[in-house]
Design an enzyme around this catalytic site. Structure first.
Site, PDB file in Angstrom:
ATOM      1  N   CYS A  70      -9.628   7.846  -5.898  1.00  0.00           N
ATOM      2  CA  CYS A  70     -10.201   6.804  -7.178  1.00  0.00           C
ATOM      3  C   CYS A  70     -11.485   6.629  -7.674  1.00  0.00           C
ATOM      4  CB  CYS A  70      -9.743   5.235  -6.040  1.00  0.00           C
ATOM      5  SG  CYS A  70     -10.654   5.366  -4.921  1.00  0.00           S
TER       6      CYS A  70
ATOM      7  N   GLU B 239      -9.232  -2.888  -3.129  1.00  0.00           N
ATOM      8  CA  GLU B 239     -10.103  -1.956  -3.970  1.00  0.00           C
ATOM      9  C   GLU B 239      -8.904  -1.247  -4.301  1.00  0.00           C
ATOM     10  OE1 GLU B 239     -13.081  -1.006  -4.023  1.00  0.00           O
ATOM     11  OE2 GLU B 239     -14.299  -2.228  -3.390  1.00  0.00           O
TER      12      GLU B 239
ATOM     13  N   GLU C 189     -17.506  -3.248   0.351  1.00  0.00           N
ATOM     14  CA  GLU C 189     -17.053  -1.996   1.681  1.00  0.00           C
ATOM     15  C   GLU C 189     -18.136  -1.767   1.979  1.00  0.00           C
ATOM     16  OE1 GLU C 189     -12.293  -1.796   2.680  1.00  0.00           O
ATOM     17  OE2 GLU C 189     -13.175  -1.142   0.272  1.00  0.00           O
TER      18      GLU C 189
ATOM     19  N   GLY D 147      -2.228  -4.811  -5.219  1.00  0.00           N
ATOM     20  CA  GLY D 147      -2.935  -5.734  -4.528  1.00  0.00           C
ATOM     21  C   GLY D 147      -3.000  -6.751  -4.857  1.00  0.00           C
TER      22      GLY D 147
ATOM     23  N   ASN E  62      -4.543   8.632   0.509  1.00  0.00           N
ATOM     24  CA  ASN E  62      -6.134   9.806  -0.075  1.00  0.00           C
ATOM     25  C   ASN E  62      -6.582  10.211   1.071  1.00  0.00           C
ATOM     26  OD1 ASN E  62      -6.693   7.110  -0.656  1.00  0.00           O
ATOM     27  ND2 ASN E  62      -8.046   8.087  -2.687  1.00  0.00           N
TER      28      ASN E  62
ATOM     29  N   GLU F  95      -4.085   5.741 -14.949  1.00  0.00           N
ATOM     30  CA  GLU F  95      -4.149   5.935 -13.793  1.00  0.00           C
ATOM     31  C   GLU F  95      -3.447   7.033 -13.209  1.00  0.00           C
ATOM     32  OE1 GLU F  95      -6.826   4.980  -9.164  1.00  0.00           O
ATOM     33  OE2 GLU F  95      -5.744   4.015  -9.662  1.00  0.00           O
TER      34      GLU F  95
ATOM     35  N   GLN G 217       4.338  12.180  -6.044  1.00  0.00           N
ATOM     36  CA  GLN G 217       3.263  11.838  -7.063  1.00  0.00           C
ATOM     37  C   GLN G 217       3.254  13.457  -7.994  1.00  0.00           C
ATOM     38  OE1 GLN G 217       0.948   9.736  -6.319  1.00  0.00           O
ATOM     39  NE2 GLN G 217      -0.349  10.805  -8.225  1.00  0.00           N
TER      40      GLN G 217
ATOM     41  N   LYS H  32      -1.988  -1.103   8.922  1.00  0.00           N
ATOM     42  CA  LYS H  32      -1.398  -0.290   8.928  1.00  0.00           C
ATOM     43  C   LYS H  32      -1.176   0.417   7.945  1.00  0.00           C
ATOM     44  CE  LYS H  32       2.043  -0.823   5.326  1.00  0.00           C
ATOM     45  NZ  LYS H  32       2.442   0.312   5.487  1.00  0.00           N
TER      46      LYS H  32
ATOM     47  N   GLY I  34      -5.237   0.497  -2.145  1.00  0.00           N
ATOM     48  CA  GLY I  34      -4.219   0.457  -2.961  1.00  0.00           C
ATOM     49  C   GLY I  34      -4.285   0.452  -4.241  1.00  0.00           C
ATOM     50  N   SER I  35      -2.601   0.322  -4.702  1.00  0.00           N
ATOM     51  CA  SER I  35      -2.787   0.366  -6.566  1.00  0.00           C
ATOM     52  C   SER I  35      -2.815  -0.815  -6.755  1.00  0.00           C
ATOM     53  CB  SER I  35      -0.883   0.263  -6.496  1.00  0.00           C
ATOM     54  OG  SER I  35      -0.315  -0.709  -5.748  1.00  0.00           O
TER      55      SER I  35
END
Length: 479
Positions: free
Chosen positions: A279, A245, A460, A228, A147, A381, A326, A170, A223-224
């Site tokens: 997010c 995150e 971060e 995670g 995203n 989500e 999506q 990656k 990511g998800s």
């Protein structure tokens, strides 16, 4: 075909895949190679070999490289923004803004390379001095989402390099173009071969190497939540550092005393811009009774004026969803919300083509009203332009509803009351709180991150990035 970067050489993978424009699925942006597991292992080996020298590089060497990267990104922001909009579906102004932010991030961390900091203090023992310094962590594996295909890689890569680490990067498979363009710039920045490596490919192959290889000292992942959790489990099992995150179900509270225009503007921006694929998006609008009906009426009126279309066409307010999977997920949640009794106040339908007739992954932004906190539309989500309104009796109930979620990334409030704004900033259970602002707008020089299931590990961005990318050393000297 665009190749992987391993040990300073552009390397062909085991197969190629096409990068498709979600605004016009007839448009192929390019072919990108896929790394094998063995090639990912080669990248890790190259980074491990480069680390001893790079970890001892001078602050000036690191500044020069990062400053070069940031300068080129900013100089090419229109070109790179067009690429980002074309492959991810953000509107062109949003995409150019993201690219500019990526350049600013590299510039910021170029400066941080010159400011490593440290402390000197006396010991409690006579004649003994104490030095507290930070050293690079080692080889870092970076796994980024689709995203924000250049900004999120930037805010991971830049601090990793600034503090003397080596990188194996990656990116998400669905948006390889921005990642490759960024990697191309990095490859020409003067850093030694192996310090930075790009491996495009599947998480089950390339990502698995990063999780399993003992030479990877840390993983930074966005990511998800399920993925995670897998990252965390893999890192804990071998003692690697990790930074996560993940998801959000962010609330935006609107109180009776709010400026209606400010509240609607912030809610529209938070919930629907970038096609809701953030997010930090506010997908739960918690509105007190005195303003509820006027707010909903104003939201619907504003939504009716928004143009859904090609991300690169002037005047487009909302671009397409990133891909067919999506889009299917977004539409599924529209159906779920209706089955649970939510009222669809506006939108929610698929749009097979844009106004020019080009096929793409389009949908009308969906606004639900009369929803209950326990509905799936309010607990899970969606990650699309799907927003729900929850009615609250007053501030206390609104605050309770805002915090009634396993997530805790961002939280917002619209109010003209200093009392309520101050109380909300302290009591909102989120890592980032916005007052009379969209929840989705954050600066690049301050910490980013959440609480509860949204985040784990050090923050971060900003100077707080050092907490993850470095280790602290305490040294004692007898005079």
């Amino acid at each position: 075909m665009k190749l992987n970067l391993i040990a300073g050489a552009w390397t062909e993978g085991v197969r190629a895949y096409q990068n498709i424009n979600p605004s016009d699925t007839r448009d192929t942006i390019g072919d990108y190679t896929v790394a094998s597991r063995a090639q990912a292992e080669e990248a890790v080996a190259a980074a491990a070999a480069a680390f001893p020298a790079w970890s001892l590089s001078t602050p000036q060497q690191r500044f020069d490289a990062l400053d070069f990267i940031g300068s080129e990104i900013i100089a090419r922001k229109a070109e790179l923004g067009d690429l980002l909009a074309r492959e991810e579906g953000k509107t062109l102004p949003e995409a150019i803004g993201e690219v500019a932010r990526a350049g600013a991030i590299f510039k910021f961390f170029a400066g941080e390379a010159l400011r490593p900091g440290g402390e000197m203090m006396p010991s409690v023992r006579p004649g003994v001095g104490v030095e507290i310094t930070r050293e690079p962590l080692g080889v870092i594996g970076l796994i980024t989402p689709w995203n924000f295909p250049i900004a999120i890689p930037a805010w991971k890569i830049a601090p990793a390099l600034a503090y003397g680490n080596c990188v194996v990067f990656k990116p998400a498979e669905v948006v390889p173009g921005s990642a490759w363009a960024l990697s191309d710039i990095i490859s020409r920045s003067g850093i030694p071969a192996g310090v930075f490596n790009l491996v495009m490919g599947r998480g089950s192959e390339v990502g698995a190497v990063l999780l399993e290889d003992p030479r990877i000292a840390g993983i930074s992942f966005t990511g998800s939540v399920p993925t995670g959790q897998k990252v965390a489990q893999a890192c804990v099992s071998r003692g690697a550092k990790f930074q996560l995150e993940m998801g959000g179900k962010n609330p935006f509270v609107v109180l009776d005393d709010a400026d209606l225009n400010v509240a609607v503007g912030a809610a529209i921006n938070s919930g629907f811009f970038s096609t809701g694929q953030r997010c930090t998006a506010s997908s739960r609008l918690i509105v007190t009774e005195g303003i509820h009906d006027r707010f909903v009426e104003a939201m619907v009126a504003k939504l009716k004026t928004l143009k859904v279309g090609d991300a690169r066409t002037a005047g487009t307010d909302i671009g397409p969803v990133v891909d067919d999977r999506q889009l299917a997920q977004d539409l599924e949640y529209v159906g779920i919300a209706q089955s649970e009794g939510a009222k669809l106040a506006w939108g929610g339908a698929a749009m097979p083509t844009n106004a020019e007739g080009a096929p793409g992954y389009y949908m009308q932004p969906a606004l639900f009203t009369e929803t209950a906190a326990a509905m799936r539309i309010n607990t899970e989500e969606v990650f699309g332009p799907v927003v729900s309104v929850i009615r609250a009796k007053g501030y206390d109930e609104a605050l309770h509803l805002a915090n009634d979620t396993p997530f805790g990334l961002a939280s917002g409030i619209a109010t003209t009351s200093l009392k309520h704004a101050t109380h909300f900033k302290r009591h909102a259970q989120a890592g980032m709180v916005m007052v009379n602002l969209p929840t989705a707008g954050v600066d690049y020089h301050v910490p980013f991150g959440g609480r509860k299931s949204s985040s784990y590990g050090p923050r971060e961005q900003g100077r707080y990035a050092a907490e993850f990318y470095t280790v602290v050393k305490t040294a004692y000297t007898q005079a």
